[in-house]
Write a protein that holds these residues in place. Structure first.
Motif, mmCIF file in Angstrom:
data_model
loop_
_atom_site.group_PDB
_atom_site.id
_atom_site.type_symbol
_atom_site.label_atom_id
_atom_site.label_comp_id
_atom_site.label_asym_id
_atom_site.label_seq_id
_atom_site.Cartn_x
_atom_site.Cartn_y
_atom_site.Cartn_z
ATOM 1 N N LYS A 140 0.823 -1.215 0.000
ATOM 2 C CA LYS A 140 0.000 0.000 0.000
ATOM 3 C C LYS A 140 0.858 1.266 0.000
ATOM 4 C CE LYS A 140 -3.782 -2.118 -0.358
ATOM 5 N NZ LYS A 140 -4.467 -2.098 -1.682
ATOM 6 N N ILE A 141 2.003 1.206 0.658
ATOM 7 C CA ILE A 141 2.901 2.360 0.636
ATOM 8 C C ILE A 141 3.484 2.537 -0.758
ATOM 9 C CG2 ILE A 141 5.039 3.336 1.567
ATOM 10 C CD1 ILE A 141 4.451 1.972 4.192
ATOM 11 N N VAL A 142 3.879 1.426 -1.374
ATOM 12 C CA VAL A 142 4.409 1.477 -2.741
ATOM 13 C C VAL A 142 3.347 2.008 -3.698
ATOM 14 C CG1 VAL A 142 5.296 0.111 -4.661
ATOM 15 C CG2 VAL A 142 6.062 -0.373 -2.329
ATOM 16 N N GLU A 143 2.116 1.544 -3.549
ATOM 17 C CA GLU A 143 1.024 2.014 -4.411
ATOM 18 C C GLU A 143 0.813 3.518 -4.265
ATOM 19 O OE1 GLU A 143 -2.558 -0.157 -3.716
ATOM 20 O OE2 GLU A 143 -1.650 -2.095 -4.194
ATOM 21 N N PHE A 144 0.919 4.006 -3.037
ATOM 22 C CA PHE A 144 0.731 5.441 -2.816
ATOM 23 C C PHE A 144 1.825 6.256 -3.488
ATOM 24 C CE2 PHE A 144 1.413 9.298 -0.250
ATOM 25 C CZ PHE A 144 0.176 9.910 -0.444
ATOM 26 N N THR A 145 3.067 5.789 -3.405
ATOM 27 C CA THR A 145 4.162 6.523 -4.063
ATOM 28 C C THR A 145 3.971 6.526 -5.580
ATOM 29 O OG1 THR A 145 5.592 4.542 -4.138
ATOM 30 C CG2 THR A 145 5.774 5.971 -2.206
ATOM 31 N N ARG A 146 3.433 5.454 -6.128
ATOM 32 C CA ARG A 146 3.142 5.406 -7.561
ATOM 33 C C ARG A 146 2.021 6.387 -7.916
ATOM 34 N NH1 ARG A 146 3.194 -1.185 -8.143
ATOM 35 N NH2 ARG A 146 5.485 -1.452 -8.188
ATOM 36 N N PHE A 147 1.049 6.499 -7.027
ATOM 37 C CA PHE A 147 -0.034 7.475 -7.222
ATOM 38 C C PHE A 147 0.532 8.893 -7.285
ATOM 39 C CE2 PHE A 147 -2.509 10.516 -4.625
ATOM 40 C CZ PHE A 147 -3.527 10.798 -5.524
ATOM 41 N N LEU A 148 1.469 9.197 -6.391
ATOM 42 C CA LEU A 148 2.084 10.524 -6.404
ATOM 43 C C LEU A 148 2.795 10.780 -7.733
ATOM 44 C CD1 LEU A 148 3.689 10.749 -2.829
ATOM 45 C CD2 LEU A 148 1.503 11.683 -3.601
ATOM 46 N N GLU A 149 3.523 9.788 -8.182
ATOM 47 C CA GLU A 149 4.333 9.949 -9.389
ATOM 48 C C GLU A 149 3.491 9.994 -10.661
ATOM 49 O OE1 GLU A 149 7.816 7.524 -11.883
ATOM 50 O OE2 GLU A 149 7.190 6.841 -9.894
ATOM 51 N N LYS A 150 2.526 9.092 -10.766
ATOM 52 C CA LYS A 150 1.817 8.913 -12.035
ATOM 53 C C LYS A 150 0.519 9.703 -12.146
ATOM 54 C CE LYS A 150 3.729 4.333 -12.982
ATOM 55 N NZ LYS A 150 3.440 2.922 -13.354
ATOM 56 N N ASN A 180 1.384 14.233 -9.409
ATOM 57 C CA ASN A 180 2.315 15.208 -9.984
ATOM 58 C C ASN A 180 1.871 15.701 -11.365
ATOM 59 O OD1 ASN A 180 4.098 15.432 -7.801
ATOM 60 N ND2 ASN A 180 5.219 13.599 -8.427
ATOM 61 N N PRO A 181 1.396 14.802 -12.262
ATOM 62 C CA PRO A 181 0.854 15.292 -13.542
ATOM 63 C C PRO A 181 -0.347 16.216 -13.352
ATOM 64 C CG PRO A 181 1.368 12.968 -13.725
ATOM 65 C CD PRO A 181 1.517 13.327 -12.273
ATOM 66 N N ALA A 182 -1.179 15.918 -12.351
ATOM 67 C CA ALA A 182 -2.342 16.771 -12.080
ATOM 68 C C ALA A 182 -1.901 18.165 -11.644
ATOM 69 C CB ALA A 182 -3.222 16.135 -11.007
ATOM 70 N N ILE A 183 -0.844 18.229 -10.838
ATOM 71 C CA ILE A 183 -0.324 19.532 -10.408
ATOM 72 C C ILE A 183 0.160 20.331 -11.610
ATOM 73 C CG2 ILE A 183 1.522 20.667 -9.111
ATOM 74 C CD1 ILE A 183 1.346 18.403 -7.079
ATOM 75 N N SER A 184 0.836 19.674 -12.528
ATOM 76 C CA SER A 184 1.323 20.360 -13.733
ATOM 77 C C SER A 184 0.157 20.928 -14.544
ATOM 78 C CB SER A 184 2.137 19.394 -14.601
ATOM 79 O OG SER A 184 3.299 18.959 -13.912
ATOM 80 N N PHE A 217 -5.757 18.862 -3.653
ATOM 81 C CA PHE A 217 -5.250 18.756 -2.283
ATOM 82 C C PHE A 217 -6.056 17.749 -1.468
ATOM 83 C CE2 PHE A 217 -5.273 20.022 2.189
ATOM 84 C CZ PHE A 217 -3.918 20.066 2.460
ATOM 85 N N THR A 218 -7.385 17.835 -1.519
ATOM 86 C CA THR A 218 -8.210 16.905 -0.747
ATOM 87 C C THR A 218 -8.024 15.473 -1.236
ATOM 88 O OG1 THR A 218 -10.130 17.363 -2.178
ATOM 89 C CG2 THR A 218 -9.942 18.625 -0.146
ATOM 90 N N ASN A 219 -7.883 15.298 -2.538
ATOM 91 C CA ASN A 219 -7.645 13.962 -3.077
ATOM 92 C C ASN A 219 -6.332 13.402 -2.556
ATOM 93 O OD1 ASN A 219 -8.015 11.640 -4.730
ATOM 94 N ND2 ASN A 219 -6.739 12.558 -6.324
ATOM 95 N N LEU A 220 -5.315 14.238 -2.513
ATOM 96 C CA LEU A 220 -4.007 13.833 -2.011
ATOM 97 C C LEU A 220 -4.089 13.370 -0.555
ATOM 98 C CD1 LEU A 220 -0.882 13.696 -1.944
ATOM 99 C CD2 LEU A 220 -0.904 16.175 -1.491
ATOM 100 N N ALA A 255 2.881 19.481 0.431
ATOM 101 C CA ALA A 255 2.259 18.293 1.013
ATOM 102 C C ALA A 255 2.752 17.028 0.314
ATOM 103 C CB ALA A 255 0.738 18.396 0.919
ATOM 104 N N VAL A 256 2.884 17.081 -1.005
ATOM 105 C CA VAL A 256 3.406 15.939 -1.763
ATOM 106 C C VAL A 256 4.808 15.594 -1.294
ATOM 107 C CG1 VAL A 256 4.177 15.153 -4.034
ATOM 108 C CG2 VAL A 256 1.984 16.318 -3.804
ATOM 109 N N LYS A 257 5.638 16.605 -1.127
ATOM 110 C CA LYS A 257 7.016 16.372 -0.684
ATOM 111 C C LYS A 257 7.028 15.683 0.677
ATOM 112 C CE LYS A 257 10.598 17.726 -2.015
ATOM 113 N NZ LYS A 257 11.386 18.914 -1.603
ATOM 114 N N PHE A 258 6.188 16.163 1.595
ATOM 115 C CA PHE A 258 6.125 15.565 2.928
ATOM 116 C C PHE A 258 5.723 14.100 2.854
ATOM 117 C CE2 PHE A 258 3.171 14.383 6.391
ATOM 118 C CZ PHE A 258 4.092 14.250 7.422
#
Length: 225
Positions: free
Chosen positions: A5-15, A18-22, A40-43, A211-214
Motif C-alpha cells: 500500500k505504501i508502494v502504491e501510494f508513491t506510484r499514485f504521487l508519481e503517475k 504530480n501530472p495533475a499539479i502540472s 489537495f483533498t484527493n491527495l 504536502a506531496v514532498k512531505f
C-alpha cells in the motif's frame, strides 16, 4: 510486513498527482482556485486511505493484534470454535477478517494522526520522536533530523504536521464554503501538539507541492527502514 500500500501510494504521487499539479499550474488563477483544492483533498484522502489499508493488511503484526483484541470481551465457546473450523475453507482469511473488523471499530476510528502514530509504531520502537520532535520544514515539506521551529502556528512533528494537513482537508470538505480550520480540529491540535493553528487556510499549488514532498519523504523513510 506487507509494504504494497505504501508502494502504491508513491506510484499514485508519481503517475497521477504530480501530472495533475502540472495541469493545474497551466490554468489561470481564477480557474485553478477550485481545482487545486480538489487536488489537495484527493491527495490527503489517498494518504489516509493508504494508512487504513496498510494497518488492515498487516493486522497480524503483534502490536496491531494486541490493540485489536485489547477491548474484546466476547467469550469464544468450544462449539463456536469447532463450527468456525469446520465451515472455513480458508481459516487464515476468516481470522484476518475478524481481526480487521476489530481494527475498524477501534484504531481506524481514531484521529488521522493517531492512526499514523500506530503505523509508525510498527517500524520504530518509540514513536515519541515522530509525534513530538520538530522535524518538518513547513516551507518545503522536507523531513529533517532536526528542525528549528520558525512558524509556531504549524505543528512541526511528523504526526503533528500530518494532522495539520488533514485538518486543512477537513476545512475544505466540511467547512461549508468557509476557509477556516474547524474549531474541533483547532482544539485537538492545541491539546495534542500544543500549537495554536491559524484559523484561516489558503490552498495553493505551492501548498499542494509541499504536502506531496512531505508524504513522499515519509514513505521513503518507511520503505528504507
Amino acid at each position: 510486513m506487507n509494504m504494497d500500500k505504501i508502494v502504491e501510494f508513491t506510484r499514485f504521487l508519481e503517475k497521477e498527482l504530480n501530472p495533475a499539479i502540472s495541469e493545474v499550474e497551466s490554468l489561470t488563477d481564477n480557474n485553478r482556485k477550485h481545482i487545486q483544492k480538489l487536488v489537495f483533498t484527493n491527495l490527503v484522502d489517498r494518504f489516509d486511505f493508504m494508512v487504513d489499508k496498510f494497518l488492515l493488511e498487516n493486522c497480524q503484526e503483534t502490536a496491531l493484534l494486541e490493540k485489536a483484541l485489547a477491548e474484546s470481551k466476547d467469550t469464544v465457546t468450544e462449539s463456536y470454535l469447532i463450527t468456525l473450523l469446520l465451515q472455513s475453507n480458508d481459516l487464515q482469511s476468516v481470522l484476518n477478517n475478524k481481526i480487521q473488523d476489530k481494527l475498524r471499530l477501534t484504531i481506524l476510528r481514531q484521529r488521522h494522526s493517531r492512526k499514523l502514530a500506530t503505523l509508525l509504531s510498527l517500524f520504530f520502537e518509540s514513536t515519541s520522536e515522530y509525534e513530538r520532535k520538530p522535524r518538518i520544514n513547513p516551507s518545503t515539506g522536507d523531513i529533517l533530523d532536526n528542525f528549528k521551529i520558525q512558524r509556531k502556528e504549524i505543528p512541526a512533528s511528523i504526526c503533528g504536521y500530518a494532522d495539520w494537513l488533514y485538518s486543512r482537508r477537513n476545512a475544505i470538505v466540511h467547512g461549508a464554503g468557509a476557509s477556516s480550520i474547524t474549531p474541533q480540529d483547532r482544539d485537538q491540535i492545541d491539546k495534542i501538539y500544543k500549537v495554536k493553528v491559524s484559523d484561516r487556510i489558503k490552498i495553493s499549488v505551492a501548498s499542494v507541492k509541499t504536502a506531496v514532498k512531505f508524504y513522499q519523504k515519509l514513505c521513503d523513510l518507511l520503505l528504507n527502514k
